[in-house]
Design a protein around this motif. Structure first.
Motif, PDB file in Angstrom:
ATOM      1  N   ARG A 363       0.826  -1.194   0.000  1.00 58.56           N
ATOM      2  CA  ARG A 363       0.000   0.000   0.000  1.00 58.56           C
ATOM      3  C   ARG A 363       0.869   1.256   0.000  1.00 58.56           C
ATOM      4  N   GLN A 364       0.473   2.255  -0.721  1.00 57.23           N
ATOM      5  CA  GLN A 364       1.265   3.466  -0.836  1.00 57.23           C
ATOM      6  C   GLN A 364       0.915   4.483   0.252  1.00 57.23           C
ATOM      7  N   GLY A 365       1.807   5.440   0.430  1.00 58.98           N
ATOM      8  CA  GLY A 365       1.520   6.607   1.260  1.00 58.98           C
ATOM      9  C   GLY A 365       1.496   6.312   2.739  1.00 58.98           C
ATOM     10  N   THR A 366       0.403   6.702   3.395  1.00 56.00           N
ATOM     11  CA  THR A 366       0.355   6.694   4.850  1.00 56.00           C
ATOM     12  C   THR A 366      -0.234   5.408   5.431  1.00 56.00           C
ATOM     13  N   MET A 367      -0.481   4.396   4.621  1.00 53.39           N
ATOM     14  CA  MET A 367      -1.017   3.135   5.120  1.00 53.39           C
ATOM     15  C   MET A 367       0.116   2.345   5.794  1.00 53.39           C
ATOM     16  N   VAL A 368       0.065   2.239   7.123  1.00 53.32           N
ATOM     17  CA  VAL A 368       1.160   1.574   7.832  1.00 53.32           C
ATOM     18  C   VAL A 368       0.835   0.142   8.217  1.00 53.32           C
ATOM     19  N   ARG A 369      -0.414  -0.247   8.151  1.00 53.83           N
ATOM     20  CA  ARG A 369      -0.775  -1.634   8.414  1.00 53.83           C
ATOM     21  C   ARG A 369      -2.072  -1.944   7.685  1.00 53.83           C
ATOM     22  N   VAL A 370      -2.109  -3.126   7.061  1.00 49.91           N
ATOM     23  CA  VAL A 370      -3.296  -3.564   6.322  1.00 49.91           C
ATOM     24  C   VAL A 370      -3.576  -5.019   6.675  1.00 49.91           C
ATOM     25  N   HIS A 371      -4.813  -5.337   6.988  1.00 47.84           N
ATOM     26  CA  HIS A 371      -5.223  -6.719   7.237  1.00 47.84           C
ATOM     27  C   HIS A 371      -6.296  -7.097   6.216  1.00 47.84           C
ATOM     28  N   SER A 372      -6.065  -8.199   5.519  1.00 48.88           N
ATOM     29  CA  SER A 372      -7.063  -8.718   4.583  1.00 48.88           C
ATOM     30  C   SER A 372      -8.056  -9.566   5.359  1.00 48.88           C
ATOM     31  N   LEU A 373      -9.354  -9.306   5.155  1.00 49.09           N
ATOM     32  CA  LEU A 373     -10.396  -9.964   5.927  1.00 49.09           C
ATOM     33  C   LEU A 373     -11.419 -10.627   5.007  1.00 49.09           C
ATOM     34  N   ARG A 374     -12.136 -11.571   5.579  1.00 50.29           N
ATOM     35  CA  ARG A 374     -13.233 -12.223   4.855  1.00 50.29           C
ATOM     36  C   ARG A 374     -12.770 -12.747   3.492  1.00 50.29           C
ATOM     37  N   ARG A 375     -11.666 -13.512   3.497  1.00 47.17           N
ATOM     38  CA  ARG A 375     -11.111 -14.111   2.267  1.00 47.17           C
ATOM     39  C   ARG A 375     -10.829 -13.047   1.213  1.00 47.17           C
ATOM     40  N   GLY A 376     -10.385 -11.878   1.665  1.00 44.86           N
ATOM     41  CA  GLY A 376     -10.016 -10.820   0.730  1.00 44.86           C
ATOM     42  C   GLY A 376     -11.139  -9.880   0.367  1.00 44.86           C
ATOM     43  N   MET A 377     -12.366 -10.127   0.856  1.00 46.57           N
ATOM     44  CA  MET A 377     -13.503  -9.252   0.535  1.00 46.57           C
ATOM     45  C   MET A 377     -13.352  -7.877   1.176  1.00 46.57           C
ATOM     46  N   ALA A 378     -12.804  -7.844   2.388  1.00 48.04           N
ATOM     47  CA  ALA A 378     -12.729  -6.596   3.150  1.00 48.04           C
ATOM     48  C   ALA A 378     -11.301  -6.367   3.626  1.00 48.04           C
ATOM     49  N   GLU A 379     -11.050  -5.142   4.096  1.00 43.56           N
ATOM     50  CA  GLU A 379      -9.738  -4.807   4.634  1.00 43.56           C
ATOM     51  C   GLU A 379      -9.891  -3.912   5.857  1.00 43.56           C
ATOM     52  N   ALA A 380      -8.979  -4.085   6.798  1.00 43.33           N
ATOM     53  CA  ALA A 380      -8.857  -3.172   7.925  1.00 43.33           C
ATOM     54  C   ALA A 380      -7.530  -2.449   7.764  1.00 43.33           C
ATOM     55  N   ILE A 381      -7.568  -1.134   7.793  1.00 42.41           N
ATOM     56  CA  ILE A 381      -6.410  -0.316   7.432  1.00 42.41           C
ATOM     57  C   ILE A 381      -6.065   0.627   8.574  1.00 42.41           C
ATOM     58  N   LEU A 438     -12.977  -1.324   5.725  1.00 40.15           N
ATOM     59  CA  LEU A 438     -13.494  -1.161   4.363  1.00 40.15           C
ATOM     60  C   LEU A 438     -14.102  -2.475   3.896  1.00 40.15           C
ATOM     61  N   VAL A 439     -15.409  -2.489   3.640  1.00 36.40           N
ATOM     62  CA  VAL A 439     -16.076  -3.730   3.253  1.00 36.40           C
ATOM     63  C   VAL A 439     -16.109  -3.934   1.744  1.00 36.40           C
ATOM     64  N   ASP A 440     -15.720  -2.936   0.965  1.00 38.95           N
ATOM     65  CA  ASP A 440     -15.674  -3.047  -0.495  1.00 38.95           C
ATOM     66  C   ASP A 440     -14.332  -2.494  -0.974  1.00 38.95           C
ATOM     67  N   LYS A 441     -13.441  -3.387  -1.369  1.00 46.81           N
ATOM     68  CA  LYS A 441     -12.089  -2.974  -1.747  1.00 46.81           C
ATOM     69  C   LYS A 441     -12.055  -2.069  -2.971  1.00 46.81           C
ATOM     70  N   ARG A 442     -13.115  -2.056  -3.757  1.00 38.68           N
ATOM     71  CA  ARG A 442     -13.132  -1.190  -4.936  1.00 38.68           C
ATOM     72  C   ARG A 442     -13.099   0.286  -4.549  1.00 38.68           C
ATOM     73  N   GLN A 443     -13.459   0.594  -3.316  1.00 38.15           N
ATOM     74  CA  GLN A 443     -13.451   1.978  -2.854  1.00 38.15           C
ATOM     75  C   GLN A 443     -12.151   2.349  -2.135  1.00 38.15           C
ATOM     76  N   LEU A 444     -11.155   1.447  -2.199  1.00 35.00           N
ATOM     77  CA  LEU A 444      -9.868   1.722  -1.553  1.00 35.00           C
ATOM     78  C   LEU A 444      -9.201   3.001  -2.059  1.00 35.00           C
ATOM     79  N   PRO A 445      -9.195   3.284  -3.386  1.00 33.05           N
ATOM     80  CA  PRO A 445      -8.553   4.525  -3.848  1.00 33.05           C
ATOM     81  C   PRO A 445      -9.114   5.785  -3.183  1.00 33.05           C
ATOM     82  N   LYS A 446     -10.401   5.786  -2.860  1.00 32.74           N
ATOM     83  CA  LYS A 446     -10.996   6.949  -2.206  1.00 32.74           C
ATOM     84  C   LYS A 446     -10.455   7.117  -0.785  1.00 32.74           C
TER      85      LYS A 446
END
Length: 458
Positions: A363-381, A438-446
């Motif tokens: 992950r770029q920028g200020t994301m210092v920790r990312v957890h993939s959840l629900r078999r990749g459906m969601a993320e905790a950032i 984040l429950v929809d990874k498609r909105q990660l860029p926002k």
């Protein structure tokens, strides 16, 4: 971002799938043409057939202008050499290597930033061991994830009949907790579908509930969603591989631990390595053996062999014989989705655990920790607020002012050593660690754009 993934195995394929959906330029290198063909047909990625450690193959894959190399082949030596060639020959900025052999990891100079070719070394075995250890420490948790160096934790539990909050609205949580305890429900999954929690949202039996709290308060909050679990005292580990042996070593000082290993020679080596654990020789699917070892009085059974089918069958058998809680290590994602939540309480996917560690670095920028959840459906950032009110879209603004995408919720803010649970009037300050679900990874860029600094924002 231009990323080269070396290895089209289960981890490499999972990483490629996760990153290809985020508008990255992905190239996968492997010697197996069939695997590459399958990946190319399923994803919009480029593939190159060849040995990952050869300079010519790396050059053909585009290492000269790549931003990152992720070496996840089945060979530690190939991963190390590929990173060294990418560093010396092609000056690739970031090199990540998966290393399975513990001896490599015992030499930090191999990844010392001042002189090593590998920027980040990731051990799937160590990651899975830590993941399972956390699940044992929190009876009833489906996942337990650290943020801000453990100052805050995100825990997933399945709401069951008898839980104090089951059948009630989320707004009632605060009145059930002691005055010094606060928590935030970050997301709810019902029948596999996400629900963005509102104060009026009602928790139902069977819901998978993710909540954020100070690590000291996790057990208190869990008891509102589940009946209190009896403390874990006895742990049975099937499989004496690297994961099973390391898990036993980590647990044996606090729990009564038994390890079951099929190989007599390996069992002898494990017994010499462990101090307090009991090491047995036998088959994890042997019903008579499990009965003899009082599996019905065991609190947690961990099936950690390298065989998915053996893990599934032995975990189901242990559950049927009376074990309170069973955990199975399952490599195939399709198997994990089929069995989890039924007879088997938790299916641990090494690919998803490894992917979380990789995403933190990708992950770029200020994301210092990312957890993939629900078999990749969601993320905790975990994102850090940097800049000031003029250059940042979040600093100096209350949470209700933030333009979050619909699929995102903020669970809390870690400021110094203190966790501030997200309430609408909390104002973000510089260097706050903001925990976003984040429950929809498609909105990660926002979400990434929200925490990105601009020279002339306002």
């Amino acid at each position: 971002m231009k990323i080269i993934i070396l290895g089209a195995g289960q981890v490499g394929s999972s990483v490629a799938a996760a990153l290809a959906s985020e508008n990255n330029d992905i190239t996968v290198v492997d010697t197996d043409s069939a695997k590459l063909k399958d990946l190319a047909e399923r994803m919009d990625i480029r593939t190159v057939q060849g040995h990952a450690s050869l300079p010519s193959v790396l050059g053909h894959a585009g290492a000269e202008d790549a931003d990152m190399i992720i070496a996840v082949t089945s060979s530690d030596e190939v991963n190390l050499i590929a990173c060294e060639i990418a560093d010396i020959v092609y000056k690739t900025p970031t090199k990540i290597a998966r290393l399975r052999e513990a001896e490599y990891l015992q030499h930090p100079e191999l990844t010392a930033k001042t002189r090593a070719a590998v920027d980040v070394a990731i051990s799937p075995e160590a990651l899975v061991c830590n993941h399972v250890q956390r699940l044992i420490e929190y009876p009833g948790a489906l996942q337990a994830l650290d943020f801000a160096d453990g100052r805050a934790q995100l825990v997933a539990v399945r709401a069951v009949p008898g839980g104090a909050l089951v059948g009630h609205e989320i707004r009632e949580l605060r009145s059930h907790l002691p005055s010094h305890v606060d928590a935030r429900v970050a997301a709810i999954f019902r029948a596999g579908l996400p629900i963005i929690p509102e104060a009026s949202s009602r928790i139902e039996s069977g819901d998978e509930v993710f909540f954020l709290a100070d690590r000291r308060d996790i057990h208190t909050v869990m008891n509102e969603l589940r009946r209190a679990e009896r403390p874990v005292k006895r742990v049975f580990i099937a499989g004496g591989g690297n994961i099973g042996r390391n898990l036993a070593r980590a647990l044996e000082g606090r729990f009564s631990v038994k390890v079951l290993e099929r190989s007599k020679e390996r069992a002898k080596r494990i017994a010499e390595d462990l101090l307090k654990s009991i090491v047995l020789v036998g088959d994890c699917a042997d019903e008579a053996l499990l009965r003899e070892e009082n599996i019905d009085q065991t609190d947690v059974y961990c099936a950690l062999t390298n065989d998915d089918e053996a893990n599934i069958l032995s975990a189901m058998l242990a559950k049927r014989l009376g074990c309170q809680r069973v955990i199975a290590l399952i490599n195939r994602p399709a198997y994990a989705e089929l069995v989890e939540g039924g007879t088997i309480d938790i299916a641990v996917s090494p690919q998803q655990v490894t992917l979380s560690a990789l995403l933190t670095w990708i992950r770029q920028g200020t994301m210092v920790r990312v957890h993939s959840l629900r078999r990749g459906m969601a993320e905790a950032i975990e994102a850090v607020a940097v800049g000031d009110r003029r250059t940042s879209k979040v600093i100096g603004r209350s949470l209700e002012e933030l333009q979050l995408p619909d699929a995102a919720t903020i669970g809390g803010i870690v400021r110094g050593d203190k966790l501030l649970i997200a309430h609408h009037d909390v104002v973000i300050e510089p260097n706050d660690h903001v925990i976003v679900f984040l429950v929809d990874k498609r909105q990660l860029p926002k979400v990434e754009a929200l925490f990105r600094t601009d020279a002339t924002w306002i």
